[in-house]
Design a protein around this motif. Structure first.
Motif, PDB file in Angstrom:
ATOM      1  N   LEU A   1      20.587  13.998 -12.485  1.00 26.06           N
ATOM      2  CA  LEU A   1      19.231  13.441 -12.542  1.00 26.06           C
ATOM      3  C   LEU A   1      18.682  13.055 -11.172  1.00 26.06           C
ATOM      4  O   LEU A   1      17.717  12.294 -11.091  1.00 26.06           O
ATOM      5  CB  LEU A   1      19.208  12.200 -13.449  1.00 26.06           C
ATOM      6  CG  LEU A   1      19.631  12.383 -14.905  1.00 26.06           C
ATOM      7  CD1 LEU A   1      19.367  11.101 -15.693  1.00 26.06           C
ATOM      8  CD2 LEU A   1      18.916  13.555 -15.567  1.00 26.06           C
ATOM      9  N   ILE A   2      19.248  13.587 -10.097  1.00 29.25           N
ATOM     10  CA  ILE A   2      18.821  13.128  -8.773  1.00 29.25           C
ATOM     11  C   ILE A   2      17.322  13.299  -8.544  1.00 29.25           C
ATOM     12  O   ILE A   2      16.706  12.499  -7.849  1.00 29.25           O
ATOM     13  CB  ILE A   2      19.596  13.837  -7.641  1.00 29.25           C
ATOM     14  CG1 ILE A   2      19.505  15.354  -7.779  1.00 29.25           C
ATOM     15  CG2 ILE A   2      21.020  13.361  -7.559  1.00 29.25           C
ATOM     16  CD1 ILE A   2      19.855  16.076  -6.497  1.00 29.25           C
ATOM     17  N   ALA A   3      16.721  14.336  -9.106  1.00 28.29           N
ATOM     18  CA  ALA A   3      15.299  14.608  -8.861  1.00 28.29           C
ATOM     19  C   ALA A   3      14.379  13.943  -9.881  1.00 28.29           C
ATOM     20  O   ALA A   3      13.159  14.064  -9.780  1.00 28.29           O
ATOM     21  CB  ALA A   3      15.048  16.116  -8.845  1.00 28.29           C
ATOM     22  N   TRP A   4      14.936  13.235 -10.846  1.00 31.76           N
ATOM     23  CA  TRP A   4      14.121  12.614 -11.888  1.00 31.76           C
ATOM     24  C   TRP A   4      13.516  11.303 -11.398  1.00 31.76           C
ATOM     25  O   TRP A   4      14.053  10.627 -10.527  1.00 31.76           O
ATOM     26  CB  TRP A   4      14.977  12.330 -13.122  1.00 31.76           C
ATOM     27  CG  TRP A   4      15.294  13.533 -13.960  1.00 31.76           C
ATOM     28  CD1 TRP A   4      15.588  14.789 -13.520  1.00 31.76           C
ATOM     29  CD2 TRP A   4      15.381  13.577 -15.385  1.00 31.76           C
ATOM     30  NE1 TRP A   4      15.853  15.615 -14.579  1.00 31.76           N
ATOM     31  CE2 TRP A   4      15.734  14.899 -15.742  1.00 31.76           C
ATOM     32  CE3 TRP A   4      15.208  12.630 -16.390  1.00 31.76           C
ATOM     33  CZ2 TRP A   4      15.907  15.293 -17.069  1.00 31.76           C
ATOM     34  CZ3 TRP A   4      15.385  13.019 -17.716  1.00 31.76           C
ATOM     35  CH2 TRP A   4      15.721  14.340 -18.046  1.00 31.76           C
ATOM     36  N   SER A   5      12.397  10.950 -12.007  1.00 31.76           N
ATOM     37  CA  SER A   5      11.783   9.640 -11.795  1.00 31.76           C
ATOM     38  C   SER A   5      12.119   8.742 -12.978  1.00 31.76           C
ATOM     39  O   SER A   5      12.625   9.199 -14.011  1.00 31.76           O
ATOM     40  CB  SER A   5      10.266   9.780 -11.679  1.00 31.76           C
ATOM     41  OG  SER A   5       9.719  10.216 -12.926  1.00 31.76           O
ATOM     42  N   ALA A   6      11.807   7.457 -12.840  1.00 31.11           N
ATOM     43  CA  ALA A   6      11.994   6.541 -13.965  1.00 31.11           C
ATOM     44  C   ALA A   6      11.148   6.979 -15.157  1.00 31.11           C
ATOM     45  O   ALA A   6      11.576   6.870 -16.314  1.00 31.11           O
ATOM     46  CB  ALA A   6      11.640   5.120 -13.544  1.00 31.11           C
ATOM     47  N   ALA A   7       9.959   7.506 -14.876  1.00 29.99           N
ATOM     48  CA  ALA A   7       9.088   7.977 -15.961  1.00 29.99           C
ATOM     49  C   ALA A   7       9.702   9.171 -16.682  1.00 29.99           C
ATOM     50  O   ALA A   7       9.583   9.293 -17.912  1.00 29.99           O
ATOM     51  CB  ALA A   7       7.714   8.341 -15.402  1.00 29.99           C
ATOM     52  N   ASP A   8      10.362  10.060 -15.933  1.00 35.75           N
ATOM     53  CA  ASP A   8      11.041  11.203 -16.560  1.00 35.75           C
ATOM     54  C   ASP A   8      12.121  10.720 -17.527  1.00 35.75           C
ATOM     55  O   ASP A   8      12.281  11.262 -18.627  1.00 35.75           O
ATOM     56  CB  ASP A   8      11.691  12.091 -15.495  1.00 35.75           C
ATOM     57  CG  ASP A   8      10.691  12.796 -14.597  1.00 35.75           C
ATOM     58  OD1 ASP A   8       9.574  13.085 -15.056  1.00 35.75           O
ATOM     59  OD2 ASP A   8      11.036  13.044 -13.427  1.00 35.75           O
ATOM     60  N   VAL A   9      12.861   9.710 -17.096  1.00 34.31           N
ATOM     61  CA  VAL A   9      13.939   9.175 -17.933  1.00 34.31           C
ATOM     62  C   VAL A   9      13.363   8.574 -19.210  1.00 34.31           C
ATOM     63  O   VAL A   9      13.850   8.836 -20.320  1.00 34.31           O
ATOM     64  CB  VAL A   9      14.755   8.125 -17.151  1.00 34.31           C
ATOM     65  CG1 VAL A   9      15.782   7.458 -18.058  1.00 34.31           C
ATOM     66  CG2 VAL A   9      15.448   8.772 -15.950  1.00 34.31           C
ATOM     67  N   ARG A  10      12.317   7.769 -19.063  1.00 35.91           N
ATOM     68  CA  ARG A  10      11.699   7.146 -20.243  1.00 35.91           C
ATOM     69  C   ARG A  10      11.139   8.202 -21.194  1.00 35.91           C
ATOM     70  O   ARG A  10      11.246   8.070 -22.420  1.00 35.91           O
ATOM     71  CB  ARG A  10      10.592   6.180 -19.808  1.00 35.91           C
ATOM     72  CG  ARG A  10      11.097   4.919 -19.120  1.00 35.91           C
ATOM     73  CD  ARG A  10       9.992   3.880 -19.006  1.00 35.91           C
ATOM     74  NE  ARG A  10       8.868   4.352 -18.205  1.00 35.91           N
ATOM     75  CZ  ARG A  10       8.759   4.181 -16.893  1.00 35.91           C
ATOM     76  NH1 ARG A  10       9.720   3.551 -16.227  1.00 35.91           N
ATOM     77  NH2 ARG A  10       7.706   4.625 -16.238  1.00 35.91           N
TER      78      ARG A  10
END
Length: 254
Positions: free
Chosen positions: A178-187
């Motif tokens: 998940l290195i390229a993910w944002s917090a919004a992507d996770v949510r």
């Protein structure tokens, strides 16, 4: 029959780092599942959202993949309750590892139960006893582990590569899908999959660790500002992820 240990060279890791920069999280997880025997790979999660996402993705590809978490002995009650929520949601075991009492007792006897407030050095010793050493024992028969680091977590994690050799744990492979993910992507993934959220996120916690070492954050603060907030500007790491300074990607000549 005991499966043979799998080790990758630094040159192989360098090539994978370049390749994985263009892969999505599911493709990286799929690589690990194909590359390493079932008994030799594991997802390690502190039960924060990122680790839950990786575990969920991995279970879609291999429902029996090992999922490991560490109970440090100082976790918030909400985290322990959430562990049972996830077990029920996935209807499967989650392995829990614990610190060794024989490791903790001399430290607590010498420095007190809340020694981590006294100095950064004592705090890191506590993290080592409660997190790093239990993880090392858990990874003793693992050749590849998957973790939930994101580059946007903090400046200290901005250079984390998608894959590297974990020299703290015997040179095994560590994958950070998940290195390229944002917090919004996770949510968004959590919502799309209907995954239960850790209840402390609703109380303005953005990074969740041990109860005495974690607080809610204020608007505009760094995601990890609530961890060891009494310390001056430090790397805000416990040592479990090997992020003591920016990790450099291995460059391989073409």
């Amino acid at each position: 029959m005991v499966s043979q240990r799998r080790r990758l060279s630094a040159a192989s890791i360098g090539r994978l780092q370049q390749r994985f920069e263009t892969l999505d999280a599911a493709e990286m997880i799929g690589w690990a599942i194909q590359e390493f025997p079932r008994s030799r790979r594991a997802v390690v999660t502190s039960l924060q959202a990122e680790g839950v996402v990786i575990a969920d993705m991995a279970m879609e590809l291999d429902p029996s993949i090992r999922v490991i978490t560490i109970d440090t002995g100082r976790l918030p009650e909400e985290t322990l309750t959430y562990l049972e929520t996830l077990r029920a949601h996935w209807d499967r075991p989650i392995e829990v590892v614990y610190p060794e009492p024989a490791d903790l007792q001399p430290f607590v006897a010498s420095h007190g139960v809340n020694a981590f407030y006294a100095s950064v050095d004592l705090r890191k010793q506590c993290c080592n006893l409660r997190k790093v050493l239990p993880l090392r024992r858990a990874l003793g028969d693992v050749d590849c582990w998957l973790a939930g680091l994101r580059r946007s977590h903090s400046p200290a994690r901005a250079a984390v590569p998608p894959v590297h050799l974990d020299t703290d744990n015997g040179g095994i492979v560590k994958l950070n899908p998940l290195i390229a993910w944002s917090a919004a992507d996770v949510r968004a993934y959590m919502a799309e999959r209907g995954l239960p959220m850790h209840p402390l996120y609703a109380q303005r916690y953005t990074s969740i660790g041990c109860a005495p070492c974690t607080r809610a954050v204020e608007p505009g603060e760094d995601e990890r500002a609530g961890r060891w907030w009494w310390e001056a500007d430090t790397d805000k790491e416990c040592g479990i992820n090997g992020v003591r300074q920016p990790l450099r990607i291995v460059e391989i000549a073409s």
